[in-house]
Design a protein around this motif. Structure first.
Motif, PDB file in Angstrom:
ATOM      1  N   VAL A 184      -9.606   1.351   3.000  1.00 41.84           N
ATOM      2  CA  VAL A 184      -8.759  -0.020   2.550  1.00 41.84           C
ATOM      3  C   VAL A 184      -8.895  -0.973   2.161  1.00 41.84           C
ATOM      4  O   VAL A 184      -8.320  -1.666   0.256  1.00 41.84           O
ATOM      5  CB  VAL A 184      -7.511   0.127   3.986  1.00 41.84           C
ATOM      6  N   ALA A 197      -8.513  -5.235   7.619  1.00 43.96           N
ATOM      7  CA  ALA A 197      -8.492  -4.465   7.293  1.00 43.96           C
ATOM      8  C   ALA A 197      -8.204  -3.321   8.668  1.00 43.96           C
ATOM      9  O   ALA A 197     -10.057  -3.796   9.039  1.00 43.96           O
ATOM     10  CB  ALA A 197      -9.107  -3.878   6.160  1.00 43.96           C
ATOM     11  N   LEU A 219       0.977  -1.490   0.358  1.00 41.98           N
ATOM     12  CA  LEU A 219      -0.496   0.106  -0.045  1.00 41.98           C
ATOM     13  C   LEU A 219       0.849   1.007  -0.030  1.00 41.98           C
ATOM     14  O   LEU A 219       0.339   2.517  -0.071  1.00 41.98           O
ATOM     15  CB  LEU A 219      -0.784   0.469   1.554  1.00 41.98           C
TER      16      LEU A 219
END
Length: 322
Positions: free
Chosen positions: A156, A96, A39
């Motif tokens: 996310v 997440a 990420l």
């Protein structure tokens, strides 16, 4: 200050964990999992291989400047960053998490952003924080105009699900996601750590923790992720077994239900694999009342017994076999 830059002794920590099946036909191997969870280009993806394969993304920070949720309606402004990350268990179950901590002492006025950026994952209140009102308000859920940590965790998941070059969006079974909303406060002097876990509607769970003051927020996050994972596993398997046909005529339909559970979920049950040893007693409290492991063992044995019975029946149907 801890090595992550967070205050190791916050007065409150809050967060939300979203758990669901990764939307792909086959479990991802380690290389694909690392690629999926990259990420941030400036930090590496962490991989743990024991006792199972566990891949964790770098932490992503979201700046916020808004009122905190309270059940009394008291308006408490907080400024800082909410930390979020994703984790993948055995290439199959994605989680997440978004969380923040609050220090014991806030400020009397808003500071420059540089003040907050050196405190990643921490929100600094402007003025006093009514601790109990904040805990109750956070567990009640999002209110318009107040901090919404759940939406950060959901973003996310959405970001990961858009990686179509890695995910084929053809999961081997249908399974609803769950949400675990949690709070952690310091124990009073002489008190033992404690927990209160409840299940609500639409996949919502809440957890209230009282933890030792010297414990960093990351330990609470780890406990909550572990609980969310095993609660999701048990919920998913129990839902699939609910109303399972028992007639011999339904052999093939039953196998279509049971086989994905064996292929993709049964081997993921490893309670306390990544729970801080200080929190083992808290985990035992969570286990004792609902009896999660006992229920899981019963479900797993039922699946194995059903598969054995169906295999015998299908074998006996083959001409010439006795």
């Amino acid at each position: 200050m801890s090595r992550t830059g967070r205050d190791p002794h916050p007065v409150i920590a809050c967060g939300e964990v979203r758990t669901c099946l990764l939307p792909t036909r086959d479990a991802l191997d380690e290389r694909a999992a690392v690629k999926l969870l990259r990420l941030r280009p400036d930090e590496r993806v962490r991989v743990s291989r024991h006792p199972n394969r566990y891949v964790v993304s770098p932490e992503v920070l979201t700046g916020v400047d808004c009122p905190l949720p309270t059940d009394t309606g008291a308006r408490v402004r907080a400024v800082g960053t909410v930390g979020s990350h994703a984790s993948l268990v055995e290439g199959r179950v994605i989680q997440a998490t978004a969380s923040f901590s609050l220090p014991a002492v806030g400020t009397d006025r808003r500071q420059a952003w540089s003040y907050y950026l050196v405190r990643p994952g921490s929100l600094v209140p402007v003025g006093q924080v009514p601790q109990r009102a904040l805990v109750r308000g956070f567990l009640l859920g999002h209110r318009p105009g107040r901090l919404d940590v759940g939406s950060i965790a959901e973003s996310v998941l959405a970001r990961i699900s858009r990686q179509d070059r890695i995910l084929d969006h053809d999961p081997p079974l249908t399974a609803a996601g769950t949400r675990l909303r949690w709070t952690a406060v310091r124990t009073a002097a002489g008190e033992e750590p404690s927990s209160l876990f409840t299940k609500g509607e639409d996949g919502l769970r809440t957890l209230e923790l009282s933890l030792p003051s010297g414990l960093p927020p990351t330990a609470a996050v780890g406990l909550c992720e572990e609980l969310a994972l095993h609660d999701w596993l048990l919920t998913t398997v129990a839902d699939k077994l609910d109303g399972l046909p028992t007639g011999a005529a339904d052999d093939r339909a039953v196998l279509r239900v049971l086989r994905p559970l064996v292929d993709h979920l049964l081997h993921l049950w490893m309670p306390r694999a990544r729970v801080d040893r200080v929190l083992r007693t808290v985990w035992n409290q969570l286990e004792e009342t609902p009896g999660y492991s006992r229920q899981w063992t019963a479900h797993a044995q039922r699946i194995r017994d059903q598969l054995a019975l169906r295999a015998i029946h299908l074998r006996d149907e083959v001409p010439g076999r006795r």
